[in-house]
Design a protein around this motif. Structure first.
Motif: not given
Length: 124
Positions: A39-47, A56, A59-60
């Motif tokens: 979920q974290e990886r996807e949110a960072i990728k989306t941002a 991004a 979030l990281e």
């Protein structure tokens, strides 16, 4: 320093805080993007894909902070860990600890939010 506290309220020594600081530095060194949850990886990728590189990065950093705080709470079971307010309290001494990433924005935010609290910053 909160207005209702004096320098006399700051302990001369703080072995628990010193151990927390050392453990936070070690945990932060072990952290890497490979430890991101899906979920974290996807949110960072989306941002990042939207061009929100600042988000991004934020979030990281937040994920890294959660990782460090989780490792500390697993290691220091004698402390009382909180979801709100200061992160941890030593029930023996009453010392309060806040785990912070050490970025200027993180320090400023906590300094404002916790202005009435006397706590030791555990930075990494």
């Amino acid at each position: 320093m909160p207005a209702n506290k004096s320098l006399k309220d700051v302990p001369a020594t703080d072995p628990v805080g010193d151990a927390l600081q050392a453990a936070a530095a070690q945990a932060a060194q072990r952290w890497g993007p490979h430890l991101l949850r899906a979920q974290e990886r996807e949110a960072i990728k989306t941002a990042a894909s939207r061009g929100d590189h600042w988000l991004a990065q934020l979030l990281e950093r937040q994920a890294r902070g959660r990782y460090v705080e989780n490792r500390l709470s697993e290691q220091f079971l004698e402390l009382r860990w909180n979801k709100k307010g200061v992160d941890a309290i030593d029930p023996v001494t009453g010392c309060r600890y806040e785990v912070l990433s050490g970025t200027d924005s993180n320090l400023a935010l906590h300094g404002q939010r916790m202005a009435g609290e006397l706590f030791r910053m555990i930075t990494f």
